[in-house]
Design an enzyme around this catalytic site. Structure first.
Site, PDB file in Angstrom:
ATOM      1  N   GLY A 156     -15.684 -22.202 -69.567  1.00 44.26           N
ATOM      2  CA  GLY A 156     -15.239 -20.995 -68.948  1.00 44.26           C
ATOM      3  C   GLY A 156     -16.243 -20.888 -67.413  1.00 44.26           C
ATOM      4  O   GLY A 156     -16.130 -20.095 -66.667  1.00 44.26           O
ATOM      5  N   GLY A 158     -16.711 -22.959 -64.795  1.00 45.36           N
ATOM      6  CA  GLY A 158     -16.068 -23.007 -63.349  1.00 45.36           C
ATOM      7  C   GLY A 158     -14.941 -21.889 -63.250  1.00 45.36           C
ATOM      8  O   GLY A 158     -14.812 -21.401 -61.799  1.00 45.36           O
TER       9      GLY A 158
END
Length: 213
Positions: A156, A158
């Site tokens: 998560g 990015g």
């Protein structure tokens, strides 16, 4: 279904004053084309694209046809694209082994799609350092560097980073300022999430919950 994706975009754009748009996982060429068509009449709104091709665990989301559609239909519309090293390799056709390679891929893609590129360095071999390189549309380069934050789960990160960048751009910040602020926000979220009961969602999402609290 692609029609549902387009309908949701149309509904939001008709109902709100949208100051920035961010895309993430688009599962296939049909979804990419649906988004591109829905956004065709809104070219003045900044668009941040997180070109999610595969998950951290290796699950492939975007096949060759989807990647071609992304490059042809959506990336030329982008304000900023935020690939990690494997995604930059897939988009550029170049192998990334060094930070110089990351900068070269960013320059190539910025020229090809006439947008800014943030090549994220989380997949770099350096274990204690995270370096991201921003190449702007006019070819200027800026490096962002921090020590890595120890965590067993980077799921998560990015998504959080690209969403935070889009938020900064929506506030009127420059791309460089939005990237800097988003990286600082993500680092705070990761530190907060290390001690949270986050399950499988990832420490960045857990940290966001704690920061909001």
């Amino acid at each position: 279904p692609p029609e549902m994706i387009a309908a949701q975009i149309d509904a939001v754009l008709a109902d709100f004053r949208v100051a920035a748009i961010k895309t993430g996982l688009l599962p296939g060429a049909a979804a990419v084309r649906a988004v591109a068509r829905a956004l065709a009449g809104h070219r003045k709104i900044p668009l941040v694209i997180d070109p999610v091709i595969a998950s951290t665990s290796g699950t492939r989301f975007l096949d060759a046809a989807g990647l071609r559609a992304l490059k042809k239909e959506l990336l030329p519309r982008a304000t900023l694209v935020t690939p990690n090293w494997p995604e930059a390799e897939a988009l550029s056709g170049r192998s990334l082994e060094t930070f110089a390679d990351a900068e070269a891929a960013g320059r190539l893609l910025a020229r090809e799609f006439n947008c800014a590129l943030l090549v994220k360095g989380g997949h770099a071999p350096q274990k204690n350092l995270c370096r991201d390189v921003l190449v702007t549309r006019d070819g200027r380069v800026r490096w962002f560097e921090n020590a890595r934050i120890a965590t067993r789960n980077t799921h998560g990160t990015g998504c959080v980073l690209s969403a935070a960048i889009a938020t900064g751009i929506a506030r009127g910040e420059s791309i460089a300022a939005a990237v800097s602020g988003a990286r600082a926000f993500l680092r705070r979220a990761l530190r907060a999430g290390r001690v949270a009961n986050w399950g499988g969602a990832g420490p960045a999402f857990a940290g966001m919950r704690q920061l909001r609290a």
